[in-house]
Motif scaffolding. Structure first.
Motif, PDB file in Angstrom:
ATOM      1  N   THR A  85      66.472  24.234  43.814  1.00 12.50           N
ATOM      2  CA  THR A  85      66.587  25.574  44.397  1.00 12.50           C
ATOM      3  C   THR A  85      65.752  26.583  43.613  1.00 12.50           C
ATOM      4  O   THR A  85      65.034  27.416  44.192  1.00 12.50           O
ATOM      5  N   ALA A  86      65.830  26.497  42.276  1.00 13.93           N
ATOM      6  CA  ALA A  86      65.013  27.391  41.446  1.00 13.93           C
ATOM      7  C   ALA A  86      63.525  27.101  41.636  1.00 13.93           C
ATOM      8  O   ALA A  86      62.701  28.024  41.676  1.00 13.93           O
ATOM      9  N   LEU A  87      63.172  25.831  41.753  1.00 12.63           N
ATOM     10  CA  LEU A  87      61.772  25.468  41.965  1.00 12.63           C
ATOM     11  C   LEU A  87      61.279  25.958  43.326  1.00 12.63           C
ATOM     12  O   LEU A  87      60.137  26.421  43.454  1.00 12.63           O
ATOM     13  N   LEU A  88      62.118  25.868  44.345  1.00  6.07           N
ATOM     14  CA  LEU A  88      61.730  26.371  45.668  1.00  6.07           C
ATOM     15  C   LEU A  88      61.471  27.868  45.625  1.00  6.07           C
ATOM     16  O   LEU A  88      60.543  28.363  46.280  1.00  6.07           O
ATOM     17  N   ALA A  89      62.275  28.591  44.852  1.00  2.35           N
ATOM     18  CA  ALA A  89      62.038  30.038  44.721  1.00  2.35           C
ATOM     19  C   ALA A  89      60.675  30.299  44.101  1.00  2.35           C
ATOM     20  O   ALA A  89      59.944  31.216  44.529  1.00  2.35           O
ATOM     21  N   ARG A  90      60.303  29.494  43.110  1.00  5.15           N
ATOM     22  CA  ARG A  90      58.987  29.645  42.492  1.00  5.15           C
ATOM     23  C   ARG A  90      57.871  29.247  43.453  1.00  5.15           C
ATOM     24  O   ARG A  90      56.813  29.884  43.502  1.00  5.15           O
ATOM     25  N   MET A  91      58.102  28.202  44.222  1.00  5.64           N
ATOM     26  CA  MET A  91      57.113  27.771  45.205  1.00  5.64           C
ATOM     27  C   MET A  91      56.878  28.864  46.256  1.00  5.64           C
ATOM     28  O   MET A  91      55.732  29.164  46.633  1.00  5.64           O
ATOM     29  N   ASP A  92      57.963  29.471  46.710  1.00  5.37           N
ATOM     30  CA  ASP A  92      57.828  30.541  47.702  1.00  5.37           C
ATOM     31  C   ASP A  92      57.087  31.744  47.125  1.00  5.37           C
ATOM     32  O   ASP A  92      56.276  32.379  47.808  1.00  5.37           O
ATOM     33  N   GLU A  93      57.352  32.045  45.856  1.00  7.08           N
ATOM     34  CA  GLU A  93      56.662  33.157  45.196  1.00  7.08           C
ATOM     35  C   GLU A  93      55.174  32.865  45.060  1.00  7.08           C
ATOM     36  O   GLU A  93      54.328  33.744  45.273  1.00  7.08           O
ATOM     37  N   ARG A  94      54.814  31.632  44.732  1.00  4.25           N
ATOM     38  CA  ARG A  94      53.400  31.255  44.620  1.00  4.25           C
ATOM     39  C   ARG A  94      52.705  31.416  45.969  1.00  4.25           C
ATOM     40  O   ARG A  94      51.563  31.878  46.031  1.00  4.25           O
ATOM     41  N   ALA A  95      53.385  31.027  47.045  1.00  2.00           N
ATOM     42  CA  ALA A  95      52.780  31.177  48.372  1.00  2.00           C
ATOM     43  C   ALA A  95      52.542  32.648  48.695  1.00  2.00           C
ATOM     44  O   ALA A  95      51.475  33.015  49.219  1.00  2.00           O
ATOM     45  N   ARG A  96      53.516  33.486  48.370  1.00  4.80           N
ATOM     46  CA  ARG A  96      53.344  34.927  48.621  1.00  4.80           C
ATOM     47  C   ARG A  96      52.183  35.487  47.805  1.00  4.80           C
ATOM     48  O   ARG A  96      51.367  36.268  48.322  1.00  4.80           O
ATOM     49  N   GLU A  97      52.108  35.109  46.541  1.00  4.76           N
ATOM     50  CA  GLU A  97      51.018  35.608  45.685  1.00  4.76           C
ATOM     51  C   GLU A  97      49.651  35.180  46.202  1.00  4.76           C
ATOM     52  O   GLU A  97      48.675  35.920  46.076  1.00  4.76           O
ATOM     53  N   ALA A  98      49.590  33.961  46.769  1.00  7.08           N
ATOM     54  CA  ALA A  98      48.322  33.429  47.255  1.00  7.08           C
ATOM     55  C   ALA A  98      47.997  33.900  48.669  1.00  7.08           C
ATOM     56  O   ALA A  98      46.911  33.612  49.188  1.00  7.08           O
ATOM     57  N   GLY A  99      48.940  34.585  49.304  1.00  7.47           N
ATOM     58  CA  GLY A  99      48.723  35.020  50.677  1.00  7.47           C
ATOM     59  C   GLY A  99      48.747  33.866  51.653  1.00  7.47           C
ATOM     60  O   GLY A  99      48.177  33.960  52.753  1.00  7.47           O
ATOM     61  N   ALA A 100      49.410  32.771  51.280  1.00  9.65           N
ATOM     62  CA  ALA A 100      49.493  31.586  52.140  1.00  9.65           C
ATOM     63  C   ALA A 100      50.724  31.672  53.028  1.00  9.65           C
ATOM     64  O   ALA A 100      51.735  32.280  52.660  1.00  9.65           O
ATOM     65  N   ASP A 101      50.650  31.032  54.189  1.00  7.82           N
ATOM     66  CA  ASP A 101      51.787  31.029  55.103  1.00  7.82           C
ATOM     67  C   ASP A 101      52.949  30.206  54.547  1.00  7.82           C
ATOM     68  O   ASP A 101      54.102  30.480  54.848  1.00  7.82           O
ATOM     69  N   ARG A 102      52.626  29.183  53.760  1.00  6.57           N
ATOM     70  CA  ARG A 102      53.661  28.335  53.178  1.00  6.57           C
ATOM     71  C   ARG A 102      53.117  27.682  51.921  1.00  6.57           C
ATOM     72  O   ARG A 102      51.906  27.590  51.735  1.00  6.57           O
TER      73      ARG A 102
END
Length: 275
Positions: A248-265
């Motif tokens: 769950t913590a890793l998914l939060a980091r993954m989602d943050e990386r996607a937002r920072e990169a401007g990626a859809d997912r």
């Protein structure tokens, strides 16, 4: 056509007793209500927010990430109720956490099974969608569970799970006084030869509903029994919960990386944001 709902309450859910502010976006789904405390003991903080029938819900934080857990009882019908009502209050990610029986000889008691997809050998998902619809796990959830198991040093297997409606006949166990369901042994061998890893009772319904509703889901279970070797021990009970909580913590980091990169997912090339 039937009305939208028999429940006039638009906020608090009829079976779970939860409202939108009670739960995090990501929810762990064990079966046994007694597992809730065992799960939350590993978190930084938690509190019970609702309790009704087999459904006990707690919310807290793990490694800085908001997290909830709801027990679903045994089987797909009540697991589907949990997913339905949690989705209604805003939950978007579901991680089934449980125990299972392995059907491949090389799997040891205490190992983890991370489900990539599930055989829909239960009837609940059939009431939602045609038989050929795939019960597939979200690739991001699978990746987070694998990364968590690696970080924690737990032995694991990734592959296909078979979800059943019956702990006994449906999983090719003898019933009362040795009763054997017609075709049960053949069904067991067919699944084993097809490379299916394990039996349990909820994953395919959870995965099917998540796919239908545009949500994401996965499953991780600890092996309690190996059906091919006859070994049975309730060993490593906390490993699935540890792995799902860290995931769950890793998914939060993954989602943050996607937002920072401007990626859809999130995708593997984005990494987890570590230096």
């Amino acid at each position: 056509m039937a009305g939208d709902s028999e429940d006039p309450n638009d906020e608090t859910q009829y079976h779970l007793g939860v409202a939108p502010d009670d739960v995090a976006d990501t929810v762990l789904l064990p079966g046994d209500p007694e597992r809730i405390e065992k799960i939350t003991n590993q978190w930084d903080e938690s509190e019970i927010v609702a309790e009704h029938r087999e459904f006990r819900t707690a919310t807290g934080a793990y490694d800085g990430a908001p997290i909830s857990t709801t027990s679903t009882g045994i089987g797909s019908p009540s697991a589907a109720i949990a997913v339905e009502e949690l989705a209604r209050v805003g939950c978007e990610t579901f991680l089934r956490v449980g125990s299972c029986g392995a059907i491949q000889p090389e799997m040891d008691v205490g190992d983890l099974v991370i489900t990539s997809g599930a055989v829909r050998q239960e009837g609940t998902s059939d009431e939602y969608v045609r038989e050929g619809f795939p019960a597939s796990a979200d690739d991001r959830v699978v990746a987070a569970l694998v990364a968590a198991a690696e970080e924690l040093g737990h032995d694991y297997h990734v592959g296909v799970t078979a979800s059943t409606d019956s702990f006994y006949a449906g999983q090719s166990r003898p019933g009362f006084e040795g009763f054997e369901a017609a075709g049960s042994e053949e069904r067991f061998e067919e699944l084993r030869e097809a490379g299916v890893l394990n039996f349990e009772m909820e994953s395919s319904a959870i995965l099917s509903l998540a796919n239908l509703y545009g949500l994401r889901a996965g499953a991780v279970c600890t092996v309690y029994a190996n059906r091919t070797t006859g070994e049975f021990r309730t060993e490593g009970e906390n490993r699935a919960a540890e792995t799902a909580s860290l995931a769950t913590a890793l998914l939060a980091r993954m989602d943050e990386r996607a937002r920072e990169a401007g990626a859809d997912r999130w995708y593997p090339g984005l990494g987890l944001g570590d230096d």
